[in-house]
Design an enzyme around this catalytic site. Sequence first.
Site, PDB file in Angstrom:
ATOM      1  N   HIS B 134     -57.632  47.871 -11.926  1.00 55.28           N
ATOM      2  CA  HIS B 134     -56.625  46.895 -10.942  1.00 55.28           C
ATOM      3  C   HIS B 134     -55.700  46.086 -11.677  1.00 55.28           C
ATOM      4  O   HIS B 134     -54.819  45.355 -10.778  1.00 55.28           O
ATOM      5  CB  HIS B 134     -57.409  46.281  -9.941  1.00 55.28           C
ATOM      6  N   ASP B 168     -60.210  58.951 -12.181  1.00 54.72           N
ATOM      7  CA  ASP B 168     -60.695  57.753 -11.554  1.00 54.72           C
ATOM      8  C   ASP B 168     -61.782  57.979 -10.389  1.00 54.72           C
ATOM      9  O   ASP B 168     -61.165  58.322  -9.558  1.00 54.72           O
ATOM     10  CB  ASP B 168     -59.593  56.724 -11.266  1.00 54.72           C
ATOM     11  N   ASP B 170     -63.771  55.764  -9.390  1.00 58.57           N
ATOM     12  CA  ASP B 170     -64.124  54.404  -8.557  1.00 58.57           C
ATOM     13  C   ASP B 170     -64.125  54.331  -7.319  1.00 58.57           C
ATOM     14  O   ASP B 170     -63.074  55.203  -6.528  1.00 58.57           O
ATOM     15  CB  ASP B 170     -63.575  53.281  -9.243  1.00 58.57           C
ATOM     16  N   VAL B 187     -48.318  61.536 -18.214  1.00 60.11           N
ATOM     17  CA  VAL B 187     -49.542  61.076 -17.923  1.00 60.11           C
ATOM     18  C   VAL B 187     -50.207  61.527 -16.380  1.00 60.11           C
ATOM     19  O   VAL B 187     -49.090  61.165 -15.504  1.00 60.11           O
ATOM     20  CB  VAL B 187     -49.751  59.509 -17.957  1.00 60.11           C
ATOM     21  N   SER B 191     -57.200  60.110  -8.773  1.00 58.99           N
ATOM     22  CA  SER B 191     -58.126  59.021  -8.379  1.00 58.99           C
ATOM     23  C   SER B 191     -58.740  59.648  -7.120  1.00 58.99           C
ATOM     24  O   SER B 191     -58.193  59.921  -6.075  1.00 58.99           O
ATOM     25  CB  SER B 191     -57.326  57.854  -8.199  1.00 58.99           C
ATOM     26  N   TYR B 217     -47.138  64.314 -10.649  1.00 60.58           N
ATOM     27  CA  TYR B 217     -48.090  63.932 -11.646  1.00 60.58           C
ATOM     28  C   TYR B 217     -49.028  62.746 -11.113  1.00 60.58           C
ATOM     29  O   TYR B 217     -49.833  62.246 -12.294  1.00 60.58           O
ATOM     30  CB  TYR B 217     -47.594  63.648 -12.940  1.00 60.58           C
ATOM     31  N   ASP B 259     -69.422  52.480  -7.550  1.00 58.77           N
ATOM     32  CA  ASP B 259     -69.304  51.710  -6.478  1.00 58.77           C
ATOM     33  C   ASP B 259     -69.289  52.753  -5.161  1.00 58.77           C
ATOM     34  O   ASP B 259     -69.174  52.135  -4.275  1.00 58.77           O
ATOM     35  CB  ASP B 259     -68.328  50.660  -6.449  1.00 58.77           C
TER      36      ASP B 259
END
Lengths: 217, 385
Positions: B134, B168, B170, B187, B191, B217, B259
Amino acid sequence: MLVEDIMNTDVKTLSPTDSIAAALKMFREHKIRHIPIVNAENEVIGIVSDRDVRDASASIFDNGSKSDLLLQNELQTIMSSPVVTVHPLDFAEEIASIFYEKEFACVPVVQNGKLVGTVTEKDMLYTLIQLTGTNEQGSHIEVKVPDRPGILPEVTAIFGKRKTNIVSVLVYPCNDDPAYKILVFRIQTMNPIPVITDLRNAGYTMVWPQDDKEPKL
Amino acid sequence: MNCHAAFVYSDDLLGYHFHEDHPFNQIRVTLAKELLEASNHLNSDDIIKPRMATDDELKLFHDHEFIETVKKAGGGKLSENEGLPFGIGTEDTPMFNGMHEASAMLVGGTLAAVEAVLEKEYSHALNLGGGLHHGLKRKASGFCVYNDGAIAIKYIRQKYNLRVLYIDTDAHHGDGVQWAFYDDPNVCTLSIHETGRYLFPGTGSVNERGIKEGHGYAFNIPVDAFTQDESYLQVFETAAKQVAAFFKPDIIVSQNGADAHFHDPLTHLCISMSIYEKIPELVHQLAHTYCGGRWIGLGGGGYDHWRVTPRAWAQVWNVMRYGKVATGNIPEHWLEKWQKQAPVSLPNTWHDPESTLPTIPRKAEISEKNARMLEAAMKYATNLK
């Protein structure tokens, strides 16, 4: 919030004697859907939408010369008139009700008789997004509270004690219980648990996170 | 399959500590490490030490002014009002002594992992102290000060010019890393997280796809609150495979926040330990298929310190090092040592027993909604560019 806070001031206009073709070109170049039609004094005398132009154009199946001919007509032959306008000092919320009731998507803003801006449905939506605070990082919680004076400061004092910054507050009616209101908060924290615990300990009912409907809450 | 993998660790990683009651607690790293040691899955020669990231390295992503502010905060020289515009001194990221050094150490740990894979003989490297996704360019946010993932990816881009896939998992949207590379076609960020409808930070909708050169992307897979294993795995597996096939990365950086588990107190997802076995297995497979094995694993969120995060993170290492997850019982030795401190009853198996999984009334609707969201999210990964 006032109209002058949300209006566009860089407005593209045309005159009533300009051609439909000119409007079509302007729609494409500037990716807009409405053009106020003004006279030499910059007074709004009509408005043309992309739909008006489409209605006035030949069918896409007609690829003859008819289409070019139609596009040479003057805008005053197709423009909507009279035009609903607003003032820079009107409230933004009033425009929302104009959009809702009249079913069009752009109003010119007029001051001393002259065009000074426009507000579109898209601008209005943008403003609402700002009001809900979803454009900033935050967690979302909803509290059901009795509809009585002084309730808001009581609830927000709990956030203050936890030094939790509030990004936005919305109040909406509780559908199944008119004696209550739902307060929606966006708060600037990844960990809303301390605030939620305090709210519950103070006797408030949480709408989100729910108290017992789902297993983990 | 055994792989050559590095485990980044020293007690210096534990200095990132806001206060006793704060949900982000690096004791998780210790618990995971000791769990692996008790299982005989981590040896001293697997371990490499983190180093402190230099200011120049931090500046690959962060503003000079922000770094100076963190330094002042850590030295006790920052007023509350000076800190707030930088997100420092808030409930989420309060000031603490040595804040800069501790935060820079986590970044250095991730950079050490990058160097292990790109300069030494390691295929994979894991820094469980990192994954602070974050952190923004000039703002601390969501328990994160410096964004080690974003800095490491900038470092990889600048020093090695490799194309990076960031994955990601999370439960919170990986916003800091996404924004850092939002206009960068070299890149690709993917997520999967709980929808931002209720959960911090609120972003991560399927329509966030990148801008300018980087459009197409950024991939976001926001799953509904109360999503369980089956649906989660279906959308994650499809997305990760399609995005990897579309992007063909040279290296993968994965953030392994733990989490999304049904025990986690901060989020509303309801997955079980089985997903924390499947995620590293899939990422491992993709790293070998597309990247010659190059894979950097990071930690991240995970707020049930005792029951969830140690097992989940240990499994990332088990897959990295041995190519397979651990099964069966948790070592007695570990349970004995930590049960005394834990406020909850520690799990005694690697898997979550079926009987502990929650029952979700709207499971079918949630799964259907997730499947539709996936179609929208994958719009650009299925078309060849």
